[in-house]
Scaffold this active site. Structure first.
Site, PDB file in Angstrom:
ATOM      1  N   LYS A  70     133.162  38.037 105.739  1.00 34.30           N
ATOM      2  CA  LYS A  70     134.040  38.190 106.899  1.00 34.30           C
ATOM      3  C   LYS A  70     135.366  37.434 106.785  1.00 34.30           C
ATOM      4  O   LYS A  70     136.227  37.553 107.653  1.00 34.30           O
ATOM      5  CB  LYS A  70     133.303  37.766 108.178  1.00 34.30           C
ATOM      6  CG  LYS A  70     132.217  38.764 108.576  1.00 34.30           C
ATOM      7  CD  LYS A  70     131.424  38.299 109.796  1.00 34.30           C
ATOM      8  CE  LYS A  70     132.235  38.269 111.075  1.00 34.30           C
ATOM      9  NZ  LYS A  70     132.611  39.622 111.530  1.00 34.30           N
ATOM     10  N   SER A 102     131.334  42.831 123.670  1.00 30.89           N
ATOM     11  CA  SER A 102     131.826  41.535 123.204  1.00 30.89           C
ATOM     12  C   SER A 102     132.254  40.653 124.361  1.00 30.89           C
ATOM     13  O   SER A 102     132.742  41.148 125.384  1.00 30.89           O
ATOM     14  CB  SER A 102     133.024  41.741 122.275  1.00 30.89           C
ATOM     15  OG  SER A 102     133.625  40.509 121.945  1.00 30.89           O
ATOM     16  N   TYR A 105     141.223  44.176 120.221  1.00 33.17           N
ATOM     17  CA  TYR A 105     139.773  44.266 120.021  1.00 33.17           C
ATOM     18  C   TYR A 105     139.048  44.165 121.358  1.00 33.17           C
ATOM     19  O   TYR A 105     138.215  45.016 121.700  1.00 33.17           O
ATOM     20  CB  TYR A 105     139.296  43.160 119.081  1.00 33.17           C
ATOM     21  CG  TYR A 105     137.808  42.966 119.095  1.00 33.17           C
ATOM     22  CD1 TYR A 105     136.945  43.947 118.615  1.00 33.17           C
ATOM     23  CD2 TYR A 105     137.242  41.788 119.594  1.00 33.17           C
ATOM     24  CE1 TYR A 105     135.568  43.783 118.632  1.00 33.17           C
ATOM     25  CE2 TYR A 105     135.867  41.604 119.610  1.00 33.17           C
ATOM     26  CZ  TYR A 105     135.042  42.599 119.129  1.00 33.17           C
ATOM     27  OH  TYR A 105     133.680  42.431 119.157  1.00 33.17           O
TER      28      TYR A 105
END
Length: 356
Positions: free
Chosen positions: A207, A119, A146
């Site tokens: 989402k 990411s 994250y």
């Protein structure tokens, strides 16, 4: 390897994973083994009409592999906990680090190429830029659990052979058994970690808060006729002029597929490493919302609101992928512009409630 080969896709019911299933189907690949938490029924529609061999629950997958001993030819490890507002690191550590380590080790032991999702969140505030030079990965400072978890796995994947004792200790902890029979290879035969930037497109309906700004903008326009964007809390950025590298999911799919085609054509064409996956061109949220209104044939109406306190200190004001590395590796396909991608997404998917 041919189109009858078994390909694993984790996160297969999610946004990018389900799009990848569909893309591979259109290319003639139907022997797909799908892995996800299928108890989340809000994602079921993402797989409707798609062709695959088997669905396996995420937490049962490695047990299934050990029992069935299937012949796997390629793995796309897309599954992850992607919620940047989830601050319980143990959740990220289990799904994004430990689970990924187990997948890596399985591919290593069974000589299987691996493409996994990293990411752009690993870059943090961008103090070191957005260069996918692997020498800076140890120095990156992600802003949330994250991003930290994704960077921890990237670092682990890059760990050189002389650090294998530490890797062995981590693996033993994962297996909860002692096992000295490590394979000679310390990596899969080919592997790529893909640092996804701001991906948008169909199949992200489930989402909620983490869906793209385009998705939320479209729904705000339908409901209210205007779009709310966050004010800037930094003097060097005007309201709505925060910049992101927005990439259409169809470009992400082409890049993922390109690695598979490289491996099939000539193993040497698959150059292992960590790659940025963006467009290489940062655009503002104002640009994005204007493109959304345009795709709906409406005049823009943008209003600015305060940014929520829980994300204000970890908010990225600028991201832009440096894309030279993947181009040098051989990927040269033209990408959607922001306006082209938003227009396709809205006219062909959002406005028709269609899935990819």
């Amino acid at each position: 390897m041919d189109k009858d080969s078994n390909i694993v896709i984790t996160g297969a019911a999610g946004f990018i994973g389900s799009c990848l299933v569909s893309f591979l189907n259109t290319e003639g690949y139907n022997k797909l083994i799908l892995v996800d938490d299928f108890s989340q029924t809000d994602k079921d529609v993402n797989l409707k009409g798609k062709k695959f061999l088997k669905k396996i629950e995420r937490e049962l997958f490695f047990e299934w592999l050990q029992k069935e001993q299937p012949k796997i030819e390629f793995v796309y490890h897309i599954g992850a906990r992607t919620d940047t507002t989830e601050f319980d690191y143990s959740i990220h550590e289990h799904l994004n680090v430990a689970y990924s380590q187990k997948m890596w080790r399985y591919c290593c032991e069974n000589n299987i190429p691996l493409v996994y999702a990293s990411s752009a969140a690993t870059y943090g505030a961008g103090e070191l830029g957005y260069n996918d030079d692997e020498s800076i990965i140890e120095k990156l400072k992600p802003l949330n659990p994250y991003g930290i978890s994704k960077n921890e796995f990237d670092k682990w994947a890059l760990r050189p052979a002389q650090d294998d004792k530490l890797r062995r200790a981590q693996d033993d902890k994962l297996r909860q058994v002692q096992d000295d029979s490590l394979p000679e290879s310390k990596s899969p035969p080919a592997w790529a970690g893909l640092k996804f930037f701001n991906v948008y497109g169909p199949n992200e309906y489930h989402k909620a808060r983490m869906a793209s700004v385009i998705f939320h903008s479209y729904n705000q326009i339908i409901k209210n006729g205007f779009v709310k964007l966050f004010k800037s809390h930094k003097p060097e950025f005007n309201d709505g002029e925060q910049l992101r590298d927005f990439i259409y999911v169809k470009d992400v799919l082409k890049i993922c597929f390109w690695f598979l085609k490289c491996w099939q054509k000539d193993h040497k064409l698959f150059i292992s490493g960590i790659y940025n996956v963006g467009t290489g061109k940062a655009r503002s949220f104002n640009d994005l919302v204007k493109a959304t209104f345009s795709a709906m044939d409406l005049k823009p109406d943008i209003r600015y609101i305060d940014m929520p306190e829980d994300i204000r200190n970890t908010y990225q004001y600028y991201t832009q992928a440096e894309m030279q590395k993947i181009k040098a590796a051989g990927y040269t396909e033209k990408m959607f512009s922001l306006e082209e991608g938003v227009d396709d997404y809205i006219r062909n998917y959002l406005s028709k409630n269609q899935y990819y």
